[in-house]
Design a protein around this motif. Structure first.
Motif, PDB file in Angstrom:
ATOM      1  N   PRO A  64       2.222  -8.874 -10.127  1.00  0.00           N
ATOM      2  CA  PRO A  64       2.324  -7.520  -9.565  1.00  0.00           C
ATOM      3  C   PRO A  64       2.865  -7.436  -8.139  1.00  0.00           C
ATOM      4  CG  PRO A  64       0.028  -8.045 -10.092  1.00  0.00           C
ATOM      5  CD  PRO A  64       0.857  -9.210 -10.554  1.00  0.00           C
ATOM      6  N   MET A  65       2.676  -8.507  -7.337  1.00  0.00           N
ATOM      7  CA  MET A  65       3.040  -8.389  -5.925  1.00  0.00           C
ATOM      8  C   MET A  65       4.104  -9.417  -5.569  1.00  0.00           C
ATOM      9  SD  MET A  65       0.948  -5.976  -5.273  1.00  0.00           S
ATOM     10  CE  MET A  65       0.701  -5.724  -3.533  1.00  0.00           C
ATOM     11  N   LEU A  66       5.323  -8.947  -5.278  1.00  0.00           N
ATOM     12  CA  LEU A  66       6.386  -9.856  -4.824  1.00  0.00           C
ATOM     13  C   LEU A  66       6.428  -9.751  -3.301  1.00  0.00           C
ATOM     14  CD1 LEU A  66       8.703 -11.784  -5.324  1.00  0.00           C
ATOM     15  CD2 LEU A  66      10.171  -9.812  -5.784  1.00  0.00           C
ATOM     16  N   ALA A  67       5.729 -10.673  -2.635  1.00  0.00           N
ATOM     17  CA  ALA A  67       5.572 -10.602  -1.168  1.00  0.00           C
ATOM     18  C   ALA A  67       6.607 -11.515  -0.492  1.00  0.00           C
ATOM     19  CB  ALA A  67       4.138 -10.939  -0.799  1.00  0.00           C
ATOM     20  N   THR A  68       6.227 -12.760  -0.158  1.00  0.00           N
ATOM     21  CA  THR A  68       7.232 -13.667   0.440  1.00  0.00           C
ATOM     22  C   THR A  68       8.222 -14.136  -0.609  1.00  0.00           C
ATOM     23  OG1 THR A  68       5.927 -15.641  -0.040  1.00  0.00           O
ATOM     24  CG2 THR A  68       5.544 -14.585   2.096  1.00  0.00           C
TER      25      THR A  68
ATOM     26  N   HIS B  38       0.039 -11.032   8.008  1.00  0.00           N
ATOM     27  CA  HIS B  38      -0.793 -11.790   7.069  1.00  0.00           C
ATOM     28  C   HIS B  38      -0.120 -11.940   5.711  1.00  0.00           C
ATOM     29  CE1 HIS B  38      -4.006 -11.485   9.984  1.00  0.00           C
ATOM     30  NE2 HIS B  38      -3.757 -10.192  10.063  1.00  0.00           N
ATOM     31  N   GLY B  39       1.139 -11.523   5.625  1.00  0.00           N
ATOM     32  CA  GLY B  39       1.867 -11.661   4.362  1.00  0.00           C
ATOM     33  C   GLY B  39       1.538 -10.581   3.348  1.00  0.00           C
ATOM     34  N   TYR B  40       0.875  -9.511   3.794  1.00  0.00           N
ATOM     35  CA  TYR B  40       0.596  -8.389   2.885  1.00  0.00           C
ATOM     36  C   TYR B  40       1.770  -7.413   2.881  1.00  0.00           C
ATOM     37  CZ  TYR B  40      -4.230  -9.630   2.012  1.00  0.00           C
ATOM     38  OH  TYR B  40      -5.355 -10.277   1.580  1.00  0.00           O
ATOM     39  N   ILE B  41       1.996  -6.847   1.706  1.00  0.00           N
ATOM     40  CA  ILE B  41       3.041  -5.843   1.576  1.00  0.00           C
ATOM     41  C   ILE B  41       2.566  -4.546   2.238  1.00  0.00           C
ATOM     42  CG2 ILE B  41       4.379  -4.456  -0.061  1.00  0.00           C
ATOM     43  CD1 ILE B  41       4.197  -6.800  -2.031  1.00  0.00           C
ATOM     44  N   VAL B  42       3.467  -3.910   3.014  1.00  0.00           N
ATOM     45  CA  VAL B  42       3.166  -2.665   3.733  1.00  0.00           C
ATOM     46  C   VAL B  42       4.071  -1.556   3.201  1.00  0.00           C
ATOM     47  CG1 VAL B  42       3.111  -1.563   6.013  1.00  0.00           C
ATOM     48  CG2 VAL B  42       2.604  -4.028   5.807  1.00  0.00           C
TER      49      VAL B  42
ATOM     50  N   LEU C  29      -0.904  -2.253  -1.401  1.00  0.00           N
ATOM     51  CA  LEU C  29      -2.180  -1.831  -1.993  1.00  0.00           C
ATOM     52  C   LEU C  29      -3.257  -2.869  -1.736  1.00  0.00           C
ATOM     53  CD1 LEU C  29      -2.128  -3.822  -4.601  1.00  0.00           C
ATOM     54  CD2 LEU C  29      -0.943  -1.944  -5.715  1.00  0.00           C
ATOM     55  N   GLY C  30      -2.990  -3.802  -0.824  1.00  0.00           N
ATOM     56  CA  GLY C  30      -3.964  -4.859  -0.535  1.00  0.00           C
ATOM     57  C   GLY C  30      -3.768  -6.053  -1.450  1.00  0.00           C
ATOM     58  N   ASP C  31      -4.820  -6.807  -1.660  1.00  0.00           N
ATOM     59  CA  ASP C  31      -4.753  -7.988  -2.526  1.00  0.00           C
ATOM     60  C   ASP C  31      -4.971  -7.550  -3.973  1.00  0.00           C
ATOM     61  OD1 ASP C  31      -5.336 -11.324  -2.320  1.00  0.00           O
ATOM     62  OD2 ASP C  31      -5.952 -10.259  -4.135  1.00  0.00           O
ATOM     63  N   ALA C  32      -3.924  -7.681  -4.767  1.00  0.00           N
ATOM     64  CA  ALA C  32      -3.987  -7.151  -6.138  1.00  0.00           C
ATOM     65  C   ALA C  32      -5.091  -7.842  -6.941  1.00  0.00           C
ATOM     66  CB  ALA C  32      -2.639  -7.312  -6.824  1.00  0.00           C
ATOM     67  N   GLY C  33      -5.232  -9.164  -6.785  1.00  0.00           N
ATOM     68  CA  GLY C  33      -6.269  -9.897  -7.525  1.00  0.00           C
ATOM     69  C   GLY C  33      -7.649  -9.402  -7.149  1.00  0.00           C
ATOM     70  N   ASP C  34      -7.905  -9.249  -5.856  1.00  0.00           N
ATOM     71  CA  ASP C  34      -9.217  -8.760  -5.399  1.00  0.00           C
ATOM     72  C   ASP C  34      -9.471  -7.347  -5.924  1.00  0.00           C
ATOM     73  OD1 ASP C  34      -9.910 -11.049  -4.085  1.00  0.00           O
ATOM     74  OD2 ASP C  34      -9.289 -10.341  -2.106  1.00  0.00           O
TER      75      ASP C  34
HETATM   76  N1  URA Z   1      -0.364 -10.511  -2.709  1.00  0.00           N
HETATM   77  C1  URA Z   1      -1.138  -9.404  -2.844  1.00  0.00           C
HETATM   78  O1  URA Z   1      -2.001  -9.344  -3.705  1.00  0.00           O
HETATM   79  N2  URA Z   1      -0.924  -8.382  -1.979  1.00  0.00           N
HETATM   80  C2  URA Z   1       0.028  -8.409  -1.030  1.00  0.00           C
HETATM   81  O2  URA Z   1       0.170  -7.418  -0.292  1.00  0.00           O
HETATM   82  C3  URA Z   1       0.819  -9.562  -0.906  1.00  0.00           C
HETATM   83  C4  URA Z   1       0.598 -10.608  -1.763  1.00  0.00           C
END
Ligand code: URA
Length: 210
Positions: free
Chosen positions: A133-137, A192-196, A199-204
């Motif tokens: 779900p999250m394409l960050a770095t 912190h490598g979060y997408i802005v 939606l935060g950490d998708a797994g959490d």
């Molecule tokens: N992985 C996530 O779950 N969220 C982010 O914002 C970036 C990486």
């Protein structure tokens, strides 16, 4: 915008994504919305699957009817958040084969380390959809795609919910042959490598962990 990027633009996706982004959305609602969005995204991701025909008889007459060609799709979940998109894709294509790739980021090198890999057979003959779900770095996704190619996969698509420009850039650079589908392209990554805005950490958020 990259030539291999499709931002799937649909009012239902936009609406559901807004509900998911809300930090007050409970995990059960978050998971349900992710599943629903994956159905809508999957419709676009699979749009050009090749067809052949099959002779059948309807109650009225015989016909040559379209049917999917070739081996069953391979859906590959990049653990653990990939499982949220996987559930919806399996609703859409119940007969698909499923693979899993488990990666974590080494705290010192920051490079992805593989802890689990189980893929269907005949990967070279299947359309392969990697889901995360999250394409960050883009580091872990690029690594996962490399492993898929090493297994023989040739026709690979990446399905993601949210993408950062940095992640698109990284995947397009290392795998220009891979088409990327996302529900939204966000602004950037934070320190912190979060997408802005993300939606935060998708797994959490899916599993209620912190
Ligand atoms: N992985 C996530 O779950 N969220 C982010 O914002 C970036 C990486």
């Amino acid at each position: 915008m990259h030539a291999n990027l499709t931002v799937v633009d649909h009012p239902l996706i936009a609406h559901k994504l807004t509900l998911m982004r809300d930090k007050n959305a409970p995990s059960a609602v978050f998971r349900q919305l992710l599943r629903e969005i994956s159905l809508l995204l999957g419709y676009e991701v699979l749009r050009d699957l090749p067809l052949t025909t099959k002779s059948i008889e309807t109650p009225v007459e015989a016909m040559e009817a379209p049917i999917l060609k070739g081996r069953k799709l391979a859906l590959v979940s990049i653990l653990r958040a990939g499982n949220g998109l996987l559930d919806g894709m399996l609703d859409l294509v119940p007969g698909a084969r499923v693979g899993h790739i488990g990666l974590y980021r080494d705290a010192k090198t920051l490079q992805p380390v593989e802890y689990f890999l189980k893929l269907p057979d005949h990967m070279s003959e299947r359309a392969v959809i990697a889901v995360d779900p999250m394409l960050a770095t883009g580091n872990s996704v690029a690594f996962a795609i490399k492993r898929l190619k090493e297994s023989g996969a040739k026709d690979i698509r990446l399905m993601t919910l949210l993408a950062a420009p940095e992640g698109i850039e990284a995947v397009a650079k290392s795998h220009p042959d891979v088409r990327i589908f996302t529900a939204a392209l966000d602004s950037h990554l934070n320190d912190h490598g979060y997408i802005v805005p993300g939606l935060g950490d998708a797994g959490d958020r899916m599993f209620g962990t912190k």
